[in-house]
Design a protein around this motif. Sequence first.
Motif, short mmCIF file in Angstrom:
data_model
loop_
_atom_site.label_atom_id
_atom_site.label_comp_id
_atom_site.label_asym_id
_atom_site.label_seq_id
_atom_site.Cartn_x
_atom_site.Cartn_y
_atom_site.Cartn_z
N TYR A 40 0.83 -1.21 0.00
CA TYR A 40 0.00 0.00 0.00
C TYR A 40 0.86 1.25 0.00
O TYR A 40 1.66 1.46 0.91
CB TYR A 40 -0.92 0.00 1.22
CG TYR A 40 -1.85 1.20 1.29
CD1 TYR A 40 -2.52 1.65 0.16
CD2 TYR A 40 -2.05 1.87 2.48
CE1 TYR A 40 -3.37 2.74 0.22
CE2 TYR A 40 -2.91 2.97 2.55
CZ TYR A 40 -3.56 3.39 1.41
OH TYR A 40 -4.40 4.48 1.47
N ASN A 41 0.68 2.05 -1.05
CA ASN A 41 1.30 3.37 -1.11
C ASN A 41 0.37 4.34 -0.38
O ASN A 41 -0.62 4.80 -0.96
CB ASN A 41 1.51 3.78 -2.57
CG ASN A 41 2.20 5.13 -2.69
OD1 ASN A 41 2.84 5.60 -1.75
ND2 ASN A 41 2.07 5.76 -3.85
N PHE A 74 3.83 12.23 1.91
CA PHE A 74 2.89 13.24 1.44
C PHE A 74 2.85 13.28 -0.09
O PHE A 74 3.80 12.87 -0.77
CB PHE A 74 3.28 14.62 1.97
CG PHE A 74 3.10 14.77 3.46
CD1 PHE A 74 1.86 15.12 3.98
CD2 PHE A 74 4.15 14.54 4.33
CE1 PHE A 74 1.68 15.25 5.35
CE2 PHE A 74 3.99 14.67 5.69
CZ PHE A 74 2.74 15.02 6.20
N ASN A 75 1.78 13.79 -0.61
CA ASN A 75 1.68 14.09 -2.04
C ASN A 75 2.15 15.52 -2.24
O ASN A 75 1.40 16.47 -2.03
CB ASN A 75 0.23 13.93 -2.51
CG ASN A 75 0.08 14.23 -3.99
OD1 ASN A 75 1.08 14.42 -4.70
ND2 ASN A 75 -1.15 14.28 -4.47
N TYR A 76 3.40 15.65 -2.67
CA TYR A 76 4.00 16.98 -2.78
C TYR A 76 3.64 17.68 -4.09
O TYR A 76 3.98 18.86 -4.27
CB TYR A 76 5.52 16.87 -2.66
CG TYR A 76 5.97 16.41 -1.29
CD1 TYR A 76 5.90 17.25 -0.18
CD2 TYR A 76 6.44 15.10 -1.10
CE1 TYR A 76 6.30 16.83 1.08
CE2 TYR A 76 6.85 14.67 0.16
CZ TYR A 76 6.78 15.53 1.23
OH TYR A 76 7.17 15.10 2.48
N ILE A 86 6.28 9.85 -9.13
CA ILE A 86 6.73 9.68 -7.75
C ILE A 86 6.07 8.46 -7.13
O ILE A 86 6.72 7.63 -6.47
CB ILE A 86 6.45 10.95 -6.94
CG1 ILE A 86 7.24 12.13 -7.51
CG2 ILE A 86 6.79 10.74 -5.46
CD1 ILE A 86 6.88 13.46 -6.89
N PHE A 87 4.76 8.33 -7.36
CA PHE A 87 4.05 7.18 -6.79
C PHE A 87 4.58 5.87 -7.36
O PHE A 87 4.67 4.87 -6.64
CB PHE A 87 2.55 7.30 -7.07
CG PHE A 87 1.89 8.51 -6.47
CD1 PHE A 87 2.49 9.21 -5.44
CD2 PHE A 87 0.65 8.94 -6.93
CE1 PHE A 87 1.88 10.33 -4.88
CE2 PHE A 87 0.04 10.05 -6.38
CZ PHE A 87 0.66 10.74 -5.36
N ASN A 88 4.92 5.87 -8.64
CA ASN A 88 5.48 4.66 -9.26
C ASN A 88 6.75 4.22 -8.54
O ASN A 88 6.94 3.04 -8.23
CB ASN A 88 5.82 4.92 -10.73
CG ASN A 88 4.59 5.11 -11.60
OD1 ASN A 88 3.47 4.87 -11.17
ND2 ASN A 88 4.81 5.54 -12.83
N ARG A 89 7.63 5.18 -8.26
CA ARG A 89 8.90 4.85 -7.60
C ARG A 89 8.67 4.39 -6.16
O ARG A 89 9.35 3.48 -5.68
CB ARG A 89 9.83 6.06 -7.63
CG ARG A 89 10.33 6.41 -9.04
CD ARG A 89 11.52 7.35 -9.01
NE ARG A 89 11.16 8.67 -8.50
CZ ARG A 89 10.70 9.66 -9.25
NH1 ARG A 89 10.52 9.49 -10.55
NH2 ARG A 89 10.42 10.83 -8.71
#
Length: 379
Positions: A40-41, A74-76, A86-89
């Motif tokens: 889970y991201n 956080f979602n920057y 970013i979420f992929n990484r």
Amino acid sequence: MHVMFVPSWYHNKRNPVHGSFFKEQAQALQEAGIKITVAYNEIWPLTLLGKVKEKIGFSFNSEDNLKTYRYKNFNYLPKNSKMFSIFNRRLERVYKEIVKNEGKVDIIHCQSSFWAGISCLYIAKKYNIPFIITEHSSLKRAVYIKNSYIPLVKNSYLGADVLIAVGNGLKNELYELTGREDIKVINNLIPTDNFYISNPKNEDFTFFSLAFLEGEKGMDVLIKAFAKYFRNRKAKLIIGGDGSQKEELKKLSKSINIEKQVEFLGALKREDVAHYMSNCDAFVLASKHETFGVVYIEALASGKPIIGTYNGGAEDIINRNNGLIVEVDNIDALGKAMVEIKENINFYNSEEIRKECIKKYSKEAVTKKIIDVYNSLLQ
């Protein structure tokens, strides 16, 4: 067989029941003999800056006997499609940690494309892993999806080895977007063992409804229909759930002189839902749109006849033996259906309603369909 199970939303310290049906599916698959690891991201909005007391980065716990790897941050880049890189990484780092500790991943099973499916596609293609999306949400009605995100969501649907919708209405929507003719329909599973039949002796015939109290759930239509056909009659409407319209709905009930017949329960715990489902005479939900309709199934598991609307999800669930279905936003049709259910309540066989429900929606029935998909990918 090792499945990396990736929810788009999931329970956290601020919302302990968020994505509970994802967890229940993962648990059921694990009980059926599939090795499940949850990845889970966990994305925090910037509005929580300074408020979150948790550590940023990896965490691992056994959560309700599910091995669960999280990456918290956080979602920057809110509302910017670059955030998905970013979420992929982040999810890739979780994937690598899972492989290191749990072994090779045979299948990636994502629950909803937004957010997780986009990142799952990236990992599946990079590491050559079979990839499934089970979609639960309507893209047309998603509040947080910007137009710039839609191509990414569409690509995830097209890139999935198997695309599953939880209902036929949602399947049709996915087909319109993708043109895929091989979309499967596998309904959500319901923990039917949590629900039970009782034979209430209500002094007043009791209708129960349960939903987030928001506009699309049609609670105002339900209250108006109840008022028109049951005002000052021996009938009661009990409404469970909380939301932004709660006070407005209370005022509506008062303004049309049925406040003594309508009870608002607020948010309910799972065991309370089972209690009210079992102790009503019939369940009714007049929502404008559903991709599936979990509460309908919970009512059926309690042996109750149900009333719904042609909202995209109810059509798969309601038949002549278990209830009635009417047009959306039609006060008279809804009210007349409620009268018909009340006057013909003895037509409905609680045991048969529950038996049919278990046959279609129990964890055994649904997990068998999912495992068949898994096996077909690995043949």
